[in-house]
Design an enzyme around this catalytic site. Structure first.
Site, short mmCIF file in Angstrom:
data_model
loop_
_atom_site.label_atom_id
_atom_site.label_comp_id
_atom_site.label_asym_id
_atom_site.label_seq_id
_atom_site.Cartn_x
_atom_site.Cartn_y
_atom_site.Cartn_z
N PHE A 34 -23.34 18.75 26.80
CA PHE A 34 -23.01 18.97 25.39
C PHE A 34 -24.26 18.85 24.51
O PHE A 34 -24.55 19.71 23.69
CB PHE A 34 -21.95 17.95 24.95
CG PHE A 34 -21.50 18.15 23.53
CD1 PHE A 34 -20.45 19.01 23.24
CD2 PHE A 34 -22.13 17.50 22.48
CE1 PHE A 34 -20.03 19.22 21.93
CE2 PHE A 34 -21.73 17.70 21.16
CZ PHE A 34 -20.68 18.56 20.89
N GLU A 111 4.80 11.35 -0.58
CA GLU A 111 3.53 11.05 0.07
C GLU A 111 2.93 9.83 -0.60
O GLU A 111 3.31 9.50 -1.71
CB GLU A 111 2.54 12.22 -0.14
CG GLU A 111 2.92 13.46 0.62
CD GLU A 111 2.17 14.68 0.09
OE1 GLU A 111 1.17 14.52 -0.61
OE2 GLU A 111 2.61 15.78 0.39
N LYS A 113 -0.11 8.00 -2.58
CA LYS A 113 -1.18 8.44 -3.48
C LYS A 113 -2.46 7.75 -3.05
O LYS A 113 -2.61 6.54 -3.21
CB LYS A 113 -0.84 8.08 -4.93
CG LYS A 113 -1.79 8.71 -5.92
CD LYS A 113 -1.24 8.65 -7.32
CE LYS A 113 -2.04 9.53 -8.27
NZ LYS A 113 -3.44 9.20 -8.36
N ASP A 115 -6.30 6.68 -2.78
CA ASP A 115 -7.26 6.34 -3.81
C ASP A 115 -8.66 6.74 -3.36
O ASP A 115 -9.35 5.99 -2.69
CB ASP A 115 -7.18 4.84 -4.09
CG ASP A 115 -7.86 4.48 -5.38
OD1 ASP A 115 -8.18 5.40 -6.15
OD2 ASP A 115 -8.08 3.29 -5.61
N TYR A 231 -7.82 13.03 3.76
CA TYR A 231 -6.41 13.37 3.99
C TYR A 231 -6.08 14.59 3.14
O TYR A 231 -6.31 14.56 1.92
CB TYR A 231 -5.51 12.22 3.54
CG TYR A 231 -5.34 11.11 4.56
CD1 TYR A 231 -5.33 11.37 5.92
CD2 TYR A 231 -5.16 9.79 4.13
CE1 TYR A 231 -5.15 10.35 6.84
CE2 TYR A 231 -4.99 8.76 5.05
CZ TYR A 231 -4.99 9.05 6.40
OH TYR A 231 -4.81 8.04 7.30
N LYS A 296 7.09 15.22 -4.59
CA LYS A 296 6.93 16.65 -4.81
C LYS A 296 8.22 17.38 -4.43
O LYS A 296 8.81 17.06 -3.39
CB LYS A 296 5.80 17.19 -3.92
CG LYS A 296 4.45 16.56 -4.19
CD LYS A 296 3.39 17.01 -3.19
CE LYS A 296 2.08 16.30 -3.50
NZ LYS A 296 1.03 16.58 -2.52
N LYS A 320 3.19 4.87 -9.72
CA LYS A 320 2.13 3.91 -9.39
C LYS A 320 2.72 2.53 -9.19
O LYS A 320 3.53 2.09 -10.02
CB LYS A 320 1.12 3.86 -10.53
CG LYS A 320 0.41 5.17 -10.76
CD LYS A 320 -1.01 5.08 -10.27
CE LYS A 320 -1.89 6.02 -11.01
NZ LYS A 320 -3.08 5.44 -11.52
N CYS A 414 -33.34 -18.05 -14.21
CA CYS A 414 -32.50 -18.36 -13.06
C CYS A 414 -31.69 -19.63 -13.37
O CYS A 414 -32.26 -20.66 -13.73
CB CYS A 414 -33.35 -18.57 -11.82
SG CYS A 414 -32.38 -19.13 -10.41
N CYS A 417 -33.07 -22.48 -10.88
CA CYS A 417 -34.43 -23.03 -10.88
C CYS A 417 -35.21 -22.73 -12.15
O CYS A 417 -36.34 -23.17 -12.29
CB CYS A 417 -35.20 -22.54 -9.65
SG CYS A 417 -35.62 -20.80 -9.74
N CYS A 432 -33.88 -13.48 -9.18
CA CYS A 432 -34.77 -14.61 -9.37
C CYS A 432 -35.92 -14.42 -8.39
O CYS A 432 -35.71 -14.41 -7.17
CB CYS A 432 -34.06 -15.93 -9.07
SG CYS A 432 -35.24 -17.29 -8.89
N CYS A 438 -36.47 -21.64 -5.01
CA CYS A 438 -35.14 -21.64 -5.63
C CYS A 438 -34.09 -22.18 -4.63
O CYS A 438 -33.90 -21.61 -3.56
CB CYS A 438 -34.82 -20.21 -6.05
SG CYS A 438 -33.24 -20.05 -6.87
S1 IVH Z 1 -1.07 16.35 -5.15
C1 IVH Z 1 -1.10 19.06 -9.19
N1 IVH Z 1 -0.90 14.41 -3.47
O1 IVH Z 1 -4.07 12.19 -7.46
C2 IVH Z 1 -1.77 17.89 -8.58
N2 IVH Z 1 -2.52 14.24 -5.22
O2 IVH Z 1 -3.39 12.68 -10.42
C3 IVH Z 1 -1.56 17.92 -7.11
N3 IVH Z 1 -3.89 12.22 -5.10
O3 IVH Z 1 -6.38 14.64 -8.36
C4 IVH Z 1 -2.11 16.73 -6.48
N4 IVH Z 1 -2.95 11.37 -3.30
O4 IVH Z 1 -6.89 13.31 -6.28
C5 IVH Z 1 -1.52 14.88 -4.57
N5 IVH Z 1 -0.65 12.75 -1.86
C6 IVH Z 1 -1.28 13.24 -2.93
C7 IVH Z 1 -2.33 12.53 -3.57
C8 IVH Z 1 -2.92 13.07 -4.71
C9 IVH Z 1 -3.89 11.20 -4.22
C10 IVH Z 1 -4.79 12.30 -6.27
C11 IVH Z 1 -5.52 13.61 -6.35
C12 IVH Z 1 -5.23 14.18 -7.72
C13 IVH Z 1 -4.67 13.00 -8.45
C14 IVH Z 1 -3.62 13.53 -9.38
#
Ligand code: IVH
Length: 691
Positions: A34, A111, A113, A115, A231, A296, A320, A414, A417, A432, A438
């Site tokens: 490889f 799904e 959300k 971060d 993701y 969704k 949230k 500091c 010290c 410092c 120190c």
């Molecule tokens: S769907 C029309 N799915 O949240 C917007 N967004 O406030 C469609 N985010 O900018 C977004 N997890 O960065 C979607 N499972 C998820 C998400 C997700 C995180 C973030 C994304 C977006 C922000 C929207």
């Protein structure tokens, strides 16, 4: 064969092996073959850059430098989501959806959300051609080369089980876009911070900022070193090939994208509530931070019917989770000084209950953070528990600010010290500079010295060092080697732990003293690389220390090396070289090293110093078993390092080759077979050297 042809062939072949390996965990080729294929492709691409394919596997390791990112317009605007924190709002959202769909049946996909950072990836004929940030939603930065380093983002989608190129490509629309969340996995975040702590660099504040900063790096090789992930959660194309979001998630998974398996189809809002409940706690087990869920409507035709407001879709909403937060008063700030002198402000709070524990302190990171929050003394502040262990201040309750509030004066000296603090270029921390005198810096240097990966005298932890310094028994770690058991026996101190309000007794009883003396004695056998790491030179982590020792072979050679030589050591750049040169230029440090030498610490390796002979083994790991016709064991080890290879101490998944000689150890061979580690003969090894 003409080069263009060969480049196409190699690209396809390596991508196929990669897919098999990363998606299906099948290793169809040994590492050696490889690497050879990849090396051949890299060379050809260098010679004929006009033929480099956009899905070239060489992009995974980065190497491109972009001065400024080009601006790209999104084909479809990148909208955001409406947010809510209350279940009542969700029920309200559900009613709006029902009305909008005139009581037609519908389902939701839930799904998490994630971060991180929103990313957009465009594919033409199944090949990744562009990757971009969200930017202002209309246009973002072209960060294609950085996104290509994410191993779970396919450079070319794989469509069916068959490998025939034309057929694979025909099953996806000629042009489509996939969107998702780029993130730094928590484990990777911790790994990077541990490494930064070792070498005295300021820590990254949180995984989200770290990810966002990494995606904006201009050197894609640096991006590749931080193992980002992504993701995906949206599919967009002009033509309709799916009828539901669910279908798109399943398809994207099959095409090789990383779709988090945490999504669920829910028949009604009650089921959604159960999903929310369930993930409220389970989300902490995930490899990344999450701050809520996204709901969704599943069917695309229904999504179209519901449409969009100016900012966000009417068919989706984010719920949230309430951050585990509380509000309390900021009573004062304690300034802590770390090993390298970096000063970190810590907020002292009126104790408050947060997620079952009493919080009295919170991290404020640095002076910029205090400024950003606009926080003043005696303010009411919000504290939250994020993914990190130490709670943080997230904001100020301005409605409760009184005349009592006072601006925070960041200290000019500091706190430990009194030395005037300095700020290094481009760094958020104040330092410092009184490294030697120190007290907290001295204490932290001891702690660094005794840790397992350094001199391994960890029996001296938990307040014992503090006590020894306190009693004037040690000033520098070199003094540890002059300690006698009778000096230690019987000393004790009662510490008052502010955090828990409890007393703690640190004492040196007979058994403890015996253990400490043994550990100190044993530490003398720690190899030179550990000794070098233990010195605590800025930027010299333990891997770097190993490389330096492999190159110079002795402390003496290292100490005498001029700056240019230091900078030539593999993996040692100008910054580390300068740091080493500065450290050894200080006469006190030289005396310190001489004292350690006199105490009997290892100042040379058994192996001969290695003169670099070539790069043919660069990046590969080796282990050997048995005896060899052309090399003694030492010679073989020296050869490996001289050609840029690395020697491992045992058989593991990290091992690339086991070199098998006469009378090889049967257990090593069996283990190598079990882990599919390729075995090579002495002749094959010699051939590799010549490549
Ligand atoms: S769907 C029309 N799915 O949240 C917007 N967004 O406030 C469609 N985010 O900018 C977004 N997890 O960065 C979607 N499972 C998820 C998400 C997700 C995180 C973030 C994304 C977006 C922000 C929207």
């Amino acid at each position: 064969m003409i080069p263009e042809q060969r480049i196409i062939e190699l690209t396809d072949q390596i991508n196929w092996y990669n897919d098999q390996y990363y998606q299906n965990s099948i290793s169809e080729v040994d590492d050696f073959t490889f690497d050879q294929l990849l090396q051949e492709l890299t060379l050809l691409e260098k010679q004929y850059p006009q033929y480099v394919r956009p899905d070239s596997p060489t992009a995974r390791v980065g190497g491109t430098i972009s001065k400024d990112f080009a601006t790209v317009y999104h084909r479809f605007p990148m909208l955001s989501l409406g947010n809510t924190y209350s279940e009542a709002d969700l029920v309200e959202f559900d009613s709006r959806v029902r009305r909008g769909l005139r009581d037609e049946p519908y389902e939701y996909i839930c799904e998490l959300k994630f971060d991180g950072v929103a990313l957009s990836m465009t594919y033409e004929n199944g090949v990744l051609v562009q990757g971009a940030t969200r930017g202002d939603g209309v246009r973002g930065d072209d960060i294609t080369n950085n996104i290509r380093t994410i191993r779970t983002v396919p450079l070319r989608v794989k469509v069916t089980n068959s490998s025939a190129g034309a057929e694979r490509r025909s099953a996806v629309p000629p042009l489509f876009e996939v969107r998702g969340e780029g993130f730094l996995p928590l484990a990777e975040f911790e790994r990077i911070n541990k490494e930064r702590e070792d070498i005295g660099e300021p820590l990254l504040a949180n995984p989200r900022n770290a990810a966002s900063g990494t995606f904006k790096q201009q050197n894609s090789a640096a991006v590749a070193q931080r193992r980002l992930d992504c993701y995906v959660y949206s599919f967009l194309a002009e033509e309709t090939i799916f009828h539901t979001h669910e279908e798109s998630l399943v398809a994207m998974k099959n095409w090789g994208f990383n779709v988090s398996p945490t999504w669920r189809k829910c028949a009604d809002i009650q089921e959604v509530m159960r999903y929310i409940d369930e993930w409220n706690t389970k989300r902490y087990d995930l490899p990344l931070g999450t701050d809520g869920i996204v709901l969704k409507v599943n069917r695309y035709d229904q999504q179209a019917e519901l449409g969009f407001t100016a900012k966000s879709p009417r068919w989706a909403i984010a719920f949230k989770y309430k951050a585990l937060g509380a509000s309390t008063t900021l009573n004062g700030i304690q300034y802590q000084v770390g090993r390298t002198g970096a000063v970190t402000p810590v907020a002292m709070l009126t104790p408050v209950l947060l997620a079952g524990t009493v919080v009295k302190r919170a991290s404020l990171h640095n002076a910029n953070e205090i400024e950003r929050l606009g926080v003043m003394l005696h303010d009411t502040v919000f504290v939250e528990k994020g993914g990190e262990i130490i709670p943080k201040i997230t904001g100020v309750d301005l409605t409760r600010r009184t005349a009592q509030s006072q601006p925070i004066q960041y200290p000019a000296q500091c706190p430990a010290c009194g030395t005037p603090l300095i700020r290094r270029e481009k760094e958020a921390h104040f330092y410092c500079p009184n490294e030697k005198g120190c007290p907290p810096q001295r204490q932290a240097r001891f702690e660094h010295f005794i840790q397992r990966r350094a001199m391994n005298i960890e029996t001296l932890g938990e307040g014992k060092i503090e006590l020894l310094i306190d009693r004037g028994l040690v000033q520098t770690p070199a003094d540890l080697y002059n300690l006698r058991a009778d000096q230690l026996l019987g000393i004790e101190k009662i510490f008052f732990d502010e955090e828990s309000g409890k007393k703690r007794v640190v004492s040196f009883r007979e058994k403890t003293v015996e253990n400490i003396m043994t550990a100190i004695e044993r530490s003398k056998a720690q190899p030179l690389s550990n000794v070098l790491f233990a010195l605590g030179i800025r930027y010299v982590g333990n891997t770097t220390a190993e490389r330096i020792v492999a190159y110079f072979g002795s402390m003496e050679a290292l100490m005498e090396a001029p700056l240019e030589t230091l900078a030539n050591v593999p993996d040692v750049g100008p910054r580390i070289a300068q740091s080493l040169a500065d450290w050894f230029a200080d006469p006190d440090n030289r005396i310190y090293v001489e004292r350690l030498r006199a105490a009997g610490l290892q100042m040379a390796t058994d192996r001969k110093a290695v003169i670099r002979e070539g790069d043919s083994l660069a990046g590969r790991t080796f282990l050997y078993t048995g005896t060899f016709a052309n090399y003694s064991r030492e010679d073989l080890e020296a050869k490996i390092t001289a050609h840029g290879g690395r020697l491992l101490s045992g058989i593991s998944k990290k091992l690339n080759y086991l070199i098998v000689g006469e009378n090889a150890g049967p257990s090593k061979i069996a283990n190598a077979q079990k882990l599919n580690v390729p075995m090579i003969s002495e002749d094959e090894f010699m051939a590799m050297l010549k490549e």
